[in-house]
Design a protein around this motif. Structure first.
Motif, PDB file in Angstrom:
ATOM      1  N   GLU A 109       1.096  -0.970   0.132  1.00  0.00           N
ATOM      2  CA  GLU A 109       0.068  -0.083  -0.459  1.00  0.00           C
ATOM      3  C   GLU A 109       0.974   1.301   0.082  1.00  0.00           C
ATOM      4  O   GLU A 109       0.954   2.144  -0.209  1.00  0.00           O
ATOM      5  N   LEU A 110       1.558   1.062   0.520  1.00  0.00           N
ATOM      6  CA  LEU A 110       3.056   2.603   0.631  1.00  0.00           C
ATOM      7  C   LEU A 110       3.796   2.732  -0.301  1.00  0.00           C
ATOM      8  O   LEU A 110       3.493   3.956  -1.380  1.00  0.00           O
ATOM      9  N   SER A 111       4.195   1.890  -1.332  1.00  0.00           N
ATOM     10  CA  SER A 111       4.415   1.339  -2.231  1.00  0.00           C
ATOM     11  C   SER A 111       3.830   2.181  -3.663  1.00  0.00           C
ATOM     12  O   SER A 111       3.931   2.909  -4.715  1.00  0.00           O
ATOM     13  N   VAL A 112       2.113   1.583  -3.560  1.00  0.00           N
ATOM     14  CA  VAL A 112       1.502   2.457  -4.090  1.00  0.00           C
ATOM     15  C   VAL A 112       1.300   3.591  -3.875  1.00  0.00           C
ATOM     16  O   VAL A 112       1.055   4.931  -5.051  1.00  0.00           O
ATOM     17  N   SER A 113       1.140   4.223  -2.878  1.00  0.00           N
ATOM     18  CA  SER A 113       1.223   5.329  -2.611  1.00  0.00           C
ATOM     19  C   SER A 113       2.210   6.921  -3.164  1.00  0.00           C
ATOM     20  O   SER A 113       1.860   7.920  -3.219  1.00  0.00           O
ATOM     21  N   PHE A 114       2.940   6.100  -3.019  1.00  0.00           N
ATOM     22  CA  PHE A 114       4.051   7.286  -3.301  1.00  0.00           C
ATOM     23  C   PHE A 114       4.405   6.675  -5.066  1.00  0.00           C
ATOM     24  O   PHE A 114       5.911   7.155  -5.814  1.00  0.00           O
TER      25      PHE A 114
END
Length: 221
Positions: A109-114
Motif C-alpha cells: 500500500e505504501l509503494s502504491v501511495s508513492f
C-alpha cells in the motif's frame, strides 16, 4: 540537487517557525535505517518462518514419542513443561506469521501511495527498490538539513552578540562624583586598587551600576 537544497531549506524554516525552537530534530528516518531496510527481503522472512514451523513440528513429534514410551511415574514434569513450551512456541510463531503478512500488505500500500513501480523482473515492488530511493533522498536531505541548522545557530549567536553589545552600551554611563566623601569613597578601593582585587571590565561595570543605583535611591553624597 538544487531541488533537495530548496526543499530542505523551506522545510527547515517552516518547521522552525512552527515549533519555535533553537534547533530542530531531523524529521526523516535516518539514512542508515533506510539502508538496512533496503537490504531486507520478504522471501528471507518467509523462509525463516517455514523453517521454524518445521522445527516446531519436529519437536512436537519427538515429544509425543517420548511421552508414549515413558512410564506414568517418569512422565512428569517433562510432559507438562513441554506442553507449555510447545503451546507458547506455536502462539509466537502464529503471531510472527501474521505480522509478516500485515507488513507485506502495508508495504505494498505504501509503494502504491508513492507511485513506485517494480523493477524489471520483479512481480511486486521490493524493499530494496523502495527504500533505496528513500535512502538516497534522506542522505542528501540530511546533509543540507545540517547546513541549515548550522546557519540558523550562527544567526542566533550573531543576534545574541548584538543584543549583548547593545545592552552593554546602554549600561555604560559617565558618572561624575560631587566629592570624595560618603559611601562611594569607601567602596571605590575594592574595585580599582590591589591587594583587594584586580581591575576588570566586569567589575568596572558593576561599580558603575552600583553608583547609578545609589544616585537614583538618594544615597549619593
Amino acid at each position: 540537487g538544487c531541488s533537495v537544497v530548496t526543499l530542505a531549506r523551506t522545510f527547515f524554516f517552516n518547521l522552525f517557525i512552527l515549533i519555535r525552537r533553537e534547533t530542530c530534530l531531523y524529521p526523516l528516518p535516518e539514512p542508515q535505517d533506510l539502508f538496512q531496510a533496503s537490504q531486507m527481503k520478504f522471501e528471507d522472512f518467509e523462509r525463516d518462518l517455514r523453517k521454524l514451523k518445521k522445527d516446531l513440528n519436529a519437536c512436537l513429534g519427538e515429544t509425543e514419542k517420548v511421552c508414549k514410551v515413558s512410564s506414568e511415574e517418569n512422565l512428569q514434569p517433562f510432559k507438562e513443561k513441554m506442553e507449555d513450551f510447545l503451546t507458547q512456541a506455536k502462539t509466537e510463531l502464529e503471531t510472527q506469521e501474521k505480522q509478516l503478512t500485515d507488513t507485506q500488505k502495508i508495504f505494498l500500500e505504501l509503494s502504491v501511495s508513492f507511485s513506485v513501480k517494480p523493477k524489471a523482473g520483479e512481480k511486486e515492488v521490493s524493499p530494496n527498490t523502495f527504500f533505496s530511493i528513500w535512502h538516497e533522498f534522506s542522505s542528501d536531505f540530511k546533509e543540507h538539513w545540517k547546513k541549515q541548522n548550522k546557519l540558523l545557530l550562527q544567526e542566533r549567536v550573531k543576534k545574541a552578540e548584538e543584543s549583548f553589545k547593545q545592552a552593554r552600551q546602554k549600561a555604560t554611563y559617565n558618572v561624575t562624583t560631587k566629592n570624595a566623601t560618603g559611601i562611594v569613597c569607601h567602596i571605590l578601593p575594592f574595585f580599582f586598587f590591589p591587594p583587594f582585587c584586580s581591575f576588570s571590565l566586569e567589575k568596572t561595570m558593576l561599580f558603575q551600576n552600583a553608583c547609578l543605583h545609589m544616585k537614583c535611591e538618594g544615597y549619593w553624597v
